[in-house]
Design an enzyme around this catalytic site. Sequence first.
Site, PDB file in Angstrom:
ATOM      1  N   SER A 199      -9.458   3.223  -3.016  1.00 15.79           N
ATOM      2  CA  SER A 199      -9.873   2.921  -1.641  1.00 15.79           C
ATOM      3  C   SER A 199     -10.907   3.879  -1.071  1.00 15.79           C
ATOM      4  CB  SER A 199      -8.646   2.885  -0.723  1.00 15.79           C
ATOM      5  OG  SER A 199      -7.944   1.673  -0.889  1.00 15.79           O
ATOM      6  N   LYS A 239     -14.047   2.368   0.281  1.00 15.55           N
ATOM      7  CA  LYS A 239     -14.264   1.887   1.648  1.00 15.55           C
ATOM      8  C   LYS A 239     -15.227   2.779   2.436  1.00 15.55           C
ATOM      9  CE  LYS A 239      -9.792  -0.479   1.907  1.00 15.55           C
ATOM     10  NZ  LYS A 239      -8.902  -0.074   0.802  1.00 15.55           N
ATOM     11  N   SER A 281      -6.548   1.571   5.826  1.00 14.97           N
ATOM     12  CA  SER A 281      -7.062   1.286   4.484  1.00 14.97           C
ATOM     13  C   SER A 281      -6.781  -0.162   4.108  1.00 14.97           C
ATOM     14  CB  SER A 281      -6.461   2.237   3.440  1.00 14.97           C
ATOM     15  OG  SER A 281      -7.204   2.210   2.248  1.00 14.97           O
TER      16      SER A 281
END
Length: 503
Positions: free
Chosen positions: A71, A74, A131
């Site tokens: 993640s 991102k 997230s």
Amino acid sequence: MLRLQSISLRRLVAALVALTLIALGVTGAAGWNRVEAQSGDSSRYAAIVVDAGTGEVLFSRYADDRRFPASVTKVMTLYLVFEALEQGKVSLDDVITVSPNAASEPPSKLGLAAGQTIRLDDAMRATAVRSANDMAMVLAEHVGGSQAGFAAMMTRKAQELGMTRTRYYNPNGLPDSRQQTTARDLAVLARAVMRDYPQYYSYFGQHDWAYQGRGYRNTNGLLHSGNGYDGMKTGFTNASGYNLMASAVRDDRRIITIVLGGRSSATRNSHVAELMDTGFELERRRAGGERILVAQAFFEQRGFGISTSDNDAPVAYADLGSTPVTEREEGMGSSAVAYTALPAAAPPAVMVAAAPVVAARAAPVPPPAAATPVRTAQTSSAPRTGSLTASLNSGVAGATTLDRGAVANPPPPPRATAAVANPPAGRWSVQVGAFRDETVARNWVNEVNRRFRAQFTSAERTVASAAGWHRSRFTGLSQAGAEAACSALAERRVTCMVVRPGN
């Protein structure tokens, strides 16, 4: 040829370190547990510490080896949203309809159904704080038209920023074996966010966020610890391990630390904190007039990066309790325990054992606009409106990993007394560390005793000093008792060795 010579030198240095530790009685069957990789092997671990203002790489380990970003992806997704906002292509008040594709993304997610709507600003906060994989896809489709189109934009932007070993195929970091990056490339990205869009950096530092009556806490547990931490992003998949891109400001200096491949969110956070503390200590000592030219060597003197082979990763964690992890990593609960760093056992001229650096709690700091982050040397795009225009001659993308310093000839170890054949019970010992600082040795034996009282009920805590070394030991054990205690410690990843009578 120069690369081969460098590799040979590093292997020679590592061999000398290993021989020195063996001679000093520091190692043993479990002696190199303390350099165990965060993830259990070196295939996932990587780390880098960078001065955000100058771009100097203070420490790196496997920083150019490709890893899965999870993640942390991102951060690039939001970078492109920031770019679209600045260019006027989108607005914070845009109302976006969630597509079936976005709604079908697996957790962690916000959980809106296909056809529901959300403001762009809320989707950004869900991506940064929660997230949320579904909201990262919502953003990608809104800015790029489709997942494939946005992924192509991500990869092009990575190349433009100088992230030469990074490729993107989705906007949220869900498993895709083709989606890879490096710790060094992520440091480039972190500096780019601060440099190009300081007005939006606060998205990465928001501690909590509420949406439709429900509260969400940032997955980055370090944000809640104070100490100058003000962003950026966590990540986890089974393939990547626990990742963290972190940034902190202390004494008007900003340091970026990236750790990939952690064993748990707790050990990863602890490792990041240790690296960050060491980086700020280095900066303070330089500001105080000390000439520390090779930053990597400064870190290695504190136990980071020392290994017996090119495949060993640099840090061990001693399991010192069962404190539950309160942070929810990527929407998943964790049963991991809290870990603390094992004080380094230091061979001469390579590692200098010292009390752990505990930085004072910093007051809240402003976003990076006040921290003077600058454009990296390899960034080709022009400065953006509202961004910082200061530039320096060297940047993260062009920085090179520093070589280790040479190992000085170690002093001869103290002569060991011949072992006693069939020694009587009660004269065996367990050694849990060896240090240059006697206070550190005493503190460590007390800490181990506090956490492992059952193993050392009848033992005496001692510090045996010889030839400048202070060995933390539990004495007065039988052979069976010493072996059982050491086995219990080793199971919890605490380095130990059984010591015969007379040694």
